[in-house]
Motif scaffolding. Structure first.
Motif, PDB file in Angstrom:
ATOM      1  N   ASP A   1       0.750  -1.062   0.002  1.00  0.00           N
ATOM      2  CA  ASP A   1       0.071   0.076   0.019  1.00  0.00           C
ATOM      3  C   ASP A   1       0.990   1.147  -0.027  1.00  0.00           C
ATOM      4  OD1 ASP A   1      -2.027   1.797   0.364  1.00  0.00           O
ATOM      5  OD2 ASP A   1      -3.022   1.068   1.791  1.00  0.00           O
ATOM      6  N   GLU A   2       1.010   1.867  -1.168  1.00  0.00           N
ATOM      7  CA  GLU A   2       1.828   3.156  -1.338  1.00  0.00           C
ATOM      8  C   GLU A   2       3.213   2.829  -0.833  1.00  0.00           C
ATOM      9  OE1 GLU A   2       0.754   5.608  -2.699  1.00  0.00           O
ATOM     10  OE2 GLU A   2      -1.240   5.756  -2.672  1.00  0.00           O
ATOM     11  N   PRO A   3       3.973   1.805  -1.337  1.00  0.00           N
ATOM     12  CA  PRO A   3       5.289   1.481  -0.837  1.00  0.00           C
ATOM     13  C   PRO A   3       6.222   2.755  -1.251  1.00  0.00           C
ATOM     14  CG  PRO A   3       4.767   0.333  -3.166  1.00  0.00           C
ATOM     15  CD  PRO A   3       3.657   0.886  -2.569  1.00  0.00           C
ATOM     16  N   THR A   4       6.200   3.543  -2.295  1.00  0.00           N
ATOM     17  CA  THR A   4       7.072   4.605  -2.666  1.00  0.00           C
ATOM     18  C   THR A   4       6.751   5.843  -1.971  1.00  0.00           C
ATOM     19  OG1 THR A   4       6.112   4.919  -4.903  1.00  0.00           O
ATOM     20  CG2 THR A   4       7.674   3.083  -4.722  1.00  0.00           C
ATOM     21  N   SER A   5       5.686   6.190  -1.424  1.00  0.00           N
ATOM     22  CA  SER A   5       5.143   7.302  -1.125  1.00  0.00           C
ATOM     23  C   SER A   5       6.193   8.352  -0.427  1.00  0.00           C
ATOM     24  CB  SER A   5       3.839   7.566  -0.275  1.00  0.00           C
ATOM     25  OG  SER A   5       4.201   6.829   0.906  1.00  0.00           O
ATOM     26  N   SER A   6       7.066   7.478   0.461  1.00  0.00           N
ATOM     27  CA  SER A   6       7.953   8.291   1.104  1.00  0.00           C
ATOM     28  C   SER A   6       9.570   8.256   0.712  1.00  0.00           C
ATOM     29  CB  SER A   6       8.071   7.776   2.815  1.00  0.00           C
ATOM     30  OG  SER A   6       8.274   6.822   2.850  1.00  0.00           O
TER      31      SER A   6
ATOM     32  N   ASN B   1      12.428   8.482  -2.294  1.00  0.00           N
ATOM     33  CA  ASN B   1      12.782   9.343  -3.660  1.00  0.00           C
ATOM     34  C   ASN B   1      12.666   8.700  -4.745  1.00  0.00           C
ATOM     35  OD1 ASN B   1      15.359   8.077  -3.709  1.00  0.00           O
ATOM     36  ND2 ASN B   1      16.294   9.106  -2.213  1.00  0.00           N
ATOM     37  N   GLU B   2      12.972   9.225  -6.066  1.00  0.00           N
ATOM     38  CA  GLU B   2      13.013   8.643  -7.466  1.00  0.00           C
ATOM     39  C   GLU B   2      13.784   7.454  -7.360  1.00  0.00           C
ATOM     40  OE1 GLU B   2      13.040  10.963 -10.816  1.00  0.00           O
ATOM     41  OE2 GLU B   2      11.715  12.534  -9.823  1.00  0.00           O
ATOM     42  N   GLU B   3      15.091   7.589  -6.874  1.00  0.00           N
ATOM     43  CA  GLU B   3      16.269   6.456  -6.933  1.00  0.00           C
ATOM     44  C   GLU B   3      15.815   5.187  -6.267  1.00  0.00           C
ATOM     45  OE1 GLU B   3      20.903   5.733  -6.162  1.00  0.00           O
ATOM     46  OE2 GLU B   3      20.235   7.491  -5.779  1.00  0.00           O
ATOM     47  N   ASP B   4      15.250   5.676  -5.206  1.00  0.00           N
ATOM     48  CA  ASP B   4      14.992   4.260  -3.987  1.00  0.00           C
ATOM     49  C   ASP B   4      13.582   3.677  -4.521  1.00  0.00           C
ATOM     50  OD1 ASP B   4      17.102   4.561  -2.392  1.00  0.00           O
ATOM     51  OD2 ASP B   4      16.108   5.663  -0.968  1.00  0.00           O
ATOM     52  N   SER B   5      12.604   4.664  -5.093  1.00  0.00           N
ATOM     53  CA  SER B   5      11.454   4.100  -5.734  1.00  0.00           C
ATOM     54  C   SER B   5      11.543   3.152  -7.046  1.00  0.00           C
ATOM     55  CB  SER B   5      10.507   5.220  -6.034  1.00  0.00           C
ATOM     56  OG  SER B   5      10.416   5.723  -5.094  1.00  0.00           O
ATOM     57  N   ARG B   6      12.329   3.502  -7.761  1.00  0.00           N
ATOM     58  CA  ARG B   6      12.752   2.637  -9.088  1.00  0.00           C
ATOM     59  C   ARG B   6      13.499   1.245  -8.662  1.00  0.00           C
ATOM     60  NH1 ARG B   6      12.379   3.015 -14.528  1.00  0.00           N
ATOM     61  NH2 ARG B   6      10.902   4.589 -13.868  1.00  0.00           N
ATOM     62  N   MET B   7      14.353   1.613  -7.509  1.00  0.00           N
ATOM     63  CA  MET B   7      15.024   0.239  -7.104  1.00  0.00           C
ATOM     64  C   MET B   7      13.968  -0.790  -6.347  1.00  0.00           C
ATOM     65  SD  MET B   7      18.159  -0.298  -4.263  1.00  0.00           S
ATOM     66  CE  MET B   7      17.106   0.244  -2.941  1.00  0.00           C
ATOM     67  N   LEU B   8      12.925  -0.333  -5.676  1.00  0.00           N
ATOM     68  CA  LEU B   8      11.755  -1.145  -5.195  1.00  0.00           C
ATOM     69  C   LEU B   8      10.980  -1.701  -6.327  1.00  0.00           C
ATOM     70  CD1 LEU B   8      10.075  -0.564  -2.054  1.00  0.00           C
ATOM     71  CD2 LEU B   8       8.510  -1.178  -3.967  1.00  0.00           C
ATOM     72  N   LEU B   9      10.602  -1.028  -7.228  1.00  0.00           N
ATOM     73  CA  LEU B   9       9.875  -1.511  -8.340  1.00  0.00           C
ATOM     74  C   LEU B   9      10.593  -2.709  -9.129  1.00  0.00           C
ATOM     75  CD1 LEU B   9       8.393   2.029  -9.621  1.00  0.00           C
ATOM     76  CD2 LEU B   9       7.054   0.401  -8.184  1.00  0.00           C
ATOM     77  N   ASN B  10      11.859  -2.256  -9.451  1.00  0.00           N
ATOM     78  CA  ASN B  10      12.537  -3.432 -10.020  1.00  0.00           C
ATOM     79  C   ASN B  10      12.807  -4.642  -9.049  1.00  0.00           C
ATOM     80  OD1 ASN B  10      13.239  -1.893 -12.325  1.00  0.00           O
ATOM     81  ND2 ASN B  10      14.868  -0.706 -11.560  1.00  0.00           N
ATOM     82  N   LEU B  11      12.698  -4.493  -8.041  1.00  0.00           N
ATOM     83  CA  LEU B  11      12.781  -5.760  -7.147  1.00  0.00           C
ATOM     84  C   LEU B  11      11.418  -6.586  -7.018  1.00  0.00           C
ATOM     85  CD1 LEU B  11      14.420  -6.882  -4.658  1.00  0.00           C
ATOM     86  CD2 LEU B  11      13.092  -5.717  -3.114  1.00  0.00           C
TER      87      LEU B  11
ATOM     88  N   HIS C   1      -0.668   6.114  -5.957  1.00  0.00           N
ATOM     89  CA  HIS C   1      -1.133   7.357  -6.673  1.00  0.00           C
ATOM     90  C   HIS C   1      -0.003   7.681  -7.709  1.00  0.00           C
ATOM     91  CE1 HIS C   1      -4.551   7.276  -4.249  1.00  0.00           C
ATOM     92  NE2 HIS C   1      -3.861   7.547  -3.181  1.00  0.00           N
ATOM     93  N   LYS C   2       1.240   7.079  -7.561  1.00  0.00           N
ATOM     94  CA  LYS C   2       2.224   7.546  -8.437  1.00  0.00           C
ATOM     95  C   LYS C   2       2.046   6.768  -9.951  1.00  0.00           C
ATOM     96  CE  LYS C   2       5.775   8.588  -5.019  1.00  0.00           C
ATOM     97  NZ  LYS C   2       7.080   8.552  -4.881  1.00  0.00           N
ATOM     98  N   LEU C   3       1.528   7.543 -10.775  1.00  0.00           N
ATOM     99  CA  LEU C   3       0.855   6.792 -12.149  1.00  0.00           C
ATOM    100  C   LEU C   3       1.866   6.424 -13.061  1.00  0.00           C
ATOM    101  CD1 LEU C   3      -2.370   8.628 -12.798  1.00  0.00           C
ATOM    102  CD2 LEU C   3      -1.999   6.681 -11.460  1.00  0.00           C
ATOM    103  N   ASN C   4       2.960   6.996 -13.086  1.00  0.00           N
ATOM    104  CA  ASN C   4       4.258   6.599 -14.073  1.00  0.00           C
ATOM    105  C   ASN C   4       4.807   5.199 -13.559  1.00  0.00           C
ATOM    106  OD1 ASN C   4       5.032   8.101 -11.440  1.00  0.00           O
ATOM    107  ND2 ASN C   4       7.061   8.508 -12.254  1.00  0.00           N
TER     108      ASN C   4
END
Length: 535
Positions: free
Chosen positions: A183-188, A190-200, A216-219
């Protein structure tokens, strides 16, 4: 009495063979609100399935039903998992089946170690109590699966938010997760950490894991999701196939809000006054616990009346620490420097003095520091300036309710009543209550720390409109955000921070994502050179 899980008729199971999960006709009601109205969801085995919708649409409620947070009997409808009807009474029931949910607010205890947090309630026992060697060994095995290189004995409070999110995922892996809900895993992040989590998540998909992600981050949704289910007003609207990764954000928005949102950022006339609303000079702040550690270093900036000034930077840049230290020394020790508000130097010793000086700070942590969740909307709305609804030291409850009702209408807060507890609202509506609290305080300078974190595009647009209204009245707004597009879309100027230092300043015309990142990277290289010289 039905068991927690019972096998369905064979012919029904065969029809569901490709689906790890089917939720049928799920209806969930709260007092005065139907949160879910015959919602249906199908998730295929081994896919990443996204749930999107406006705040209050019912996404988190649906996942709380699935996980047993809302137990069987508190809703109607069927949960069919791995071909079985499941009736989860507790979170433990769903976890035993391999369903693990990671909530937006991380459930970690700061003063305990990573290993202790990972097996809390699921301890690794030996002959004479907890087997600590096994605990830390197994913790580090799961940490390596998510790319965490820290020691399992490290305390949670000593690692950043991005790593804490990875600890939660490692904790899920320790429970033999088959269906991971985020539930909203990347809300807190930054872009670098978010992309790393999505790739995981994409890597876990290759290994056969199924994931459901609310965001809510549609990209990010367009990047990672195989299918996207849209929920609106407690009902399922559609499921979009994104297997080819060819769905754009506008298409998702149309499903969410029921219309096209032609412009993400409302236009305004940029009438910036020559008069400076707030100026900070030579500002230094040290860590509140590790008092030898400097977290804000010789910062200087200003914001004019009628101006929105943005602050960009990576995680740990010092932006929140700067803002909180300015707001009546709410953070830090050994604070020094000059603070000038409306042309007058002030020495603010606490938050009350900051409010009286015309300063307001909208925290990034609305649930922890911004709102009292058990209190009503009306009480939260007025608590920063309670004297405005008091007569002879007694609160005028009718006036307090009238104030809250006025802000409910202005901000379009979705609630049946201002007497509703704030904790019952969705994240976006809680954010509106927090904003109303500080608007009621009528500040000259408003500092907004991640004001749109974890809220949908429609609610974001409404908050942007409120910001524009404030600067049109001659107020000064400082906006801290990890989302570069919204800084570029809303701000007159953007300051860039990195590791406690100011490393760049750009006008709206000059600023681009590339220039902002270049300023950060250049400062990192300069630090490396300094380190090499010292060495």
């Amino acid at each position: 009495m039905p068991r927690p899980c019972g096998v369905r008729k064979q012919e029904e199971v065969l029809n569901l063979a490709d689906n790890i999960l089917v939720m049928k006709n799920i209806t969930k009601e709260f007092p005065g609100v139907k949160a879910l109205d015959n919602v249906n969801l199908e998730v295929e085995r081994g896919e990443i399935h996204a749930l999107v919708g406006e705040n209050g649409a019912g996404k988190s409620t649906l996942m709380n039903v699935l996980s047993g947070t809302y137990p069987y009997g508190s809703y109607t409808g069927d949960i069919i998992y791995n071909g079985e009807i499941c009736q989860f009474k507790t979170l433990k029931d769903s976890e035993r089946k391999g369903i693990v949910i990671i909530h937006q607010e991380l459930a970690l205890i700061p003063e305990l170690s990573i290993g202790e947090n990972m097996f809390l309630g699921n301890e690794r026992k030996g002959k004479f109590g907890i087997d600590w060697d096994r605990t830390y060994h197994e913790a580090e095995e799961h940490m390596s699966q998510v790319g965490l290189k820290d020691s399992a004995t490290t305390l949670i409070k000593d690692i950043g938010t991005g790593k804490q999110q990875l600890v939660e995922i490692a904790k899920a892996l320790s429970k033999n997760v088959k269906l991971l809900i985020l539930d909203e895993p990347t809300s807190s992040l930054n872009e670098e950490d978010s992309r790393m989590l999505l790739n995981l998540l994409l890597e876990f998909k290759k290994q056969g894991m199924t994931s459901i992600i609310i965001s809510h981050k549609l990209n990010e949704i367009a990047y990672v999701a195989d299918k996207i289910t849209v929920v609106r007003d407690g009902a399922t609207i559609e499921t979009i196939d994104n297997a080819k990764r060819d769905i754009d954000e506008d298409r998702i928005i149309q499903g969410m809000v029921g219309r096209e949102l032609s412009d993400r950022y409302p236009s305004r006339e940029h009438k910036v006054s020559a008069e400076v609303g707030m100026e900070v000079r030579d500002w230094n702040v040290y860590h509140p616990v590790y008092t030898e550690k400097k977290v804000v270093n010789d910062i200087a900036f200003n914001v004019h009346r009628g101006e929105i000034v943005g602050f960009s930077g990576l995680q740990g840049a010092g932006r929140t620490e700067l803002a909180m230290s300015i707001f009546g020394r709410a953070y830090g020790t050994n604070i020094s420097g000059q603070l000038i508000i409306n042309g007058k130097e002030v020495n603010l010793k606490n938050e009350r003095e900051a409010i009286e000086a015309g300063l307001a700070y909208v925290t990034e942590d609305r649930k922890g520091n911004g709102l009292v969740l058990n209190d009503t909307i009306a009480i939260n709305n007025t608590m920063a300036r309670l004297e405005k609804v008091c007569k002879r030291g007694i609160i005028d409850v009718d006036k307090e309710n009238a104030v809250a009702e006025d802000y409910r209408e202005k901000l379009k807060t979705k609630t049946p009543s201002v007497k509703q507890a704030v904790g019952n609202l969705s994240g976006g509506n809680q954010q509106k209550v927090l904003l109303a609290k500080w608007m009621f305080a009528d500040p000259d300078v408003l500092i907004l720390d991640e004001p749109t974190r974890g809220i949908d595009v429609g609610a974001k647009y409404e908050i942007y409109c409120i910001m524009n209204d404030l600067v049109a009245q001659g107020k000064s707004v400082v906006m801290i955000s990890s989302e570069m597009p919204e800084l570029l879309g809303m701000c007159d100027r953007i300051y860039v921070m990195n590791e406690g230092n100011m490393v760049g300043e750009f006008t709206a015309q000059e600023a681009t994502q590339e220039k902002i990142m270049a300023a950060i990277l250049k400062s990192d290289k300069n630090d490396e050179k300094k380190g090499a010289v010292i060495a």
